[in-house]
Design a protein around this motif. Structure first.
Motif, PDB file in Angstrom:
ATOM      1  N   GLU A 208      -2.230 -11.323   6.519  1.00 47.62           N
ATOM      2  CA  GLU A 208      -3.020 -11.085   5.316  1.00 47.62           C
ATOM      3  C   GLU A 208      -4.144 -10.121   5.621  1.00 47.62           C
ATOM      4  OE1 GLU A 208      -4.355 -14.727   3.663  1.00 47.62           O
ATOM      5  OE2 GLU A 208      -2.347 -15.487   3.343  1.00 47.62           O
ATOM      6  N   PRO A 209      -4.674  -9.460   4.589  1.00 48.25           N
ATOM      7  CA  PRO A 209      -5.809  -8.572   4.810  1.00 48.25           C
ATOM      8  C   PRO A 209      -6.930  -9.293   5.561  1.00 48.25           C
ATOM      9  CG  PRO A 209      -5.003  -8.345   2.580  1.00 48.25           C
ATOM     10  CD  PRO A 209      -4.254  -9.493   3.199  1.00 48.25           C
TER      11      PRO A 209
ATOM     12  N   TYR B 273      -2.816  -7.549  10.483  1.00 46.31           N
ATOM     13  CA  TYR B 273      -3.005  -6.592   9.387  1.00 46.31           C
ATOM     14  C   TYR B 273      -3.846  -5.416   9.870  1.00 46.31           C
ATOM     15  CZ  TYR B 273      -4.240  -4.791   4.762  1.00 46.31           C
ATOM     16  OH  TYR B 273      -4.418  -3.996   3.661  1.00 46.31           O
TER      17      TYR B 273
ATOM     18  N   ARG C 223      -2.781  -1.555  10.053  1.00 43.70           N
ATOM     19  CA  ARG C 223      -3.557  -0.558   9.314  1.00 43.70           C
ATOM     20  C   ARG C 223      -4.014   0.563  10.237  1.00 43.70           C
ATOM     21  NH1 ARG C 223      -8.739  -0.037   8.853  1.00 43.70           N
ATOM     22  NH2 ARG C 223      -9.173  -2.150   9.502  1.00 43.70           N
TER      23      ARG C 223
ATOM     24  N   ASN D 168      -4.563   1.640   3.978  1.00 44.11           N
ATOM     25  CA  ASN D 168      -4.843   0.381   3.291  1.00 44.11           C
ATOM     26  C   ASN D 168      -3.998   0.255   2.028  1.00 44.11           C
ATOM     27  OD1 ASN D 168      -6.222  -1.944   3.732  1.00 44.11           O
ATOM     28  ND2 ASN D 168      -8.147  -1.230   2.894  1.00 44.11           N
ATOM     29  N   GLU D 169      -3.906   1.320   1.250  1.00 46.71           N
ATOM     30  CA  GLU D 169      -3.111   1.299   0.018  1.00 46.71           C
ATOM     31  C   GLU D 169      -1.638   1.041   0.307  1.00 46.71           C
ATOM     32  OE1 GLU D 169      -3.814   4.965  -1.990  1.00 46.71           O
ATOM     33  OE2 GLU D 169      -5.920   4.491  -2.374  1.00 46.71           O
TER      34      GLU D 169
ATOM     35  N   LEU E  86      -0.295  -0.529   2.817  1.00 41.41           N
ATOM     36  CA  LEU E  86      -0.071  -1.911   3.235  1.00 41.41           C
ATOM     37  C   LEU E  86      -0.199  -2.867   2.055  1.00 41.41           C
ATOM     38  CD1 LEU E  86      -1.861  -2.144   6.685  1.00 41.41           C
ATOM     39  CD2 LEU E  86       0.582  -2.175   6.227  1.00 41.41           C
ATOM     40  N   GLN E  87      -1.119  -2.612   1.145  1.00 40.13           N
ATOM     41  CA  GLN E  87      -1.308  -3.506   0.010  1.00 40.13           C
ATOM     42  C   GLN E  87      -0.171  -3.406  -0.998  1.00 40.13           C
ATOM     43  OE1 GLN E  87      -5.273  -2.835  -1.450  1.00 40.13           O
ATOM     44  NE2 GLN E  87      -6.200  -3.813   0.324  1.00 40.13           N
ATOM     45  N   GLU E  88       0.542  -2.283  -1.021  1.00 44.61           N
ATOM     46  CA  GLU E  88       1.696  -2.144  -1.900  1.00 44.61           C
ATOM     47  C   GLU E  88       2.884  -2.967  -1.406  1.00 44.61           C
ATOM     48  OE1 GLU E  88       2.467   2.005  -2.099  1.00 44.61           O
ATOM     49  OE2 GLU E  88       0.739   2.414  -3.371  1.00 44.61           O
TER      50      GLU E  88
ATOM     51  N   TRP F 150       2.501  -7.816   3.166  1.00 41.45           N
ATOM     52  CA  TRP F 150       1.135  -7.728   3.673  1.00 41.45           C
ATOM     53  C   TRP F 150       0.094  -8.173   2.662  1.00 41.45           C
ATOM     54  CZ3 TRP F 150       0.611  -6.919   8.731  1.00 41.45           C
ATOM     55  CH2 TRP F 150       1.684  -6.373   9.405  1.00 41.45           C
ATOM     56  N   ARG F 151       0.510  -8.661   1.490  1.00 37.83           N
ATOM     57  CA  ARG F 151      -0.444  -9.139   0.488  1.00 37.83           C
ATOM     58  C   ARG F 151      -0.913 -10.541   0.807  1.00 37.83           C
ATOM     59  NH1 ARG F 151       2.831  -7.572  -4.685  1.00 37.83           N
ATOM     60  NH2 ARG F 151       2.770  -5.331  -4.468  1.00 37.83           N
ATOM     61  N   SER F 152      -2.061 -10.861   0.282  1.00 39.77           N
ATOM     62  CA  SER F 152      -2.612 -12.191   0.468  1.00 39.77           C
ATOM     63  C   SER F 152      -1.746 -13.226  -0.254  1.00 39.77           C
ATOM     64  CB  SER F 152      -4.032 -12.253  -0.085  1.00 39.77           C
ATOM     65  OG  SER F 152      -4.521 -13.569  -0.017  1.00 39.77           O
TER      66      SER F 152
END
Length: 66
Positions: free
Chosen positions: A3-4, A9, A13, A35-36, A38-40, A44-46
């Motif tokens: 997770e972030p 993570y 990153r 960062n973008e 990984l979040q997509e 890797w999302r919370s």
């Protein structure tokens, strides 16, 4: 799942940032781009709070459907 904010993570990153820098992305934007990306990715999302306490104050928690 990483997770972030977790070590895995942050390591991923940093690697993505380095790859972006090597591809010619300016340093100032490389971190944002890493960062973008990984979040997509859903891996890797919370996952949200893991305990009831993580849901917030008891009076403000959503009601459970029982």
């Amino acid at each position: 799942m990483p997770e972030p904010g977790s070590k895995k993570y942050d390591t991923r990153r940093a690697r993505s940032r380095k790859e972006a820098e090597d591809a010619g992305v300016p340093d100032a934007k490389a971190n944002d781009r890493a960062n973008e990306s990984l979040q997509e990715d859903p891996r890797w999302r919370s996952g949200g709070p893991r305990t009831e306490r993580g849901l917030g104050p008891k009076g403000e928690r959503p009601k459970k459907a029982e």
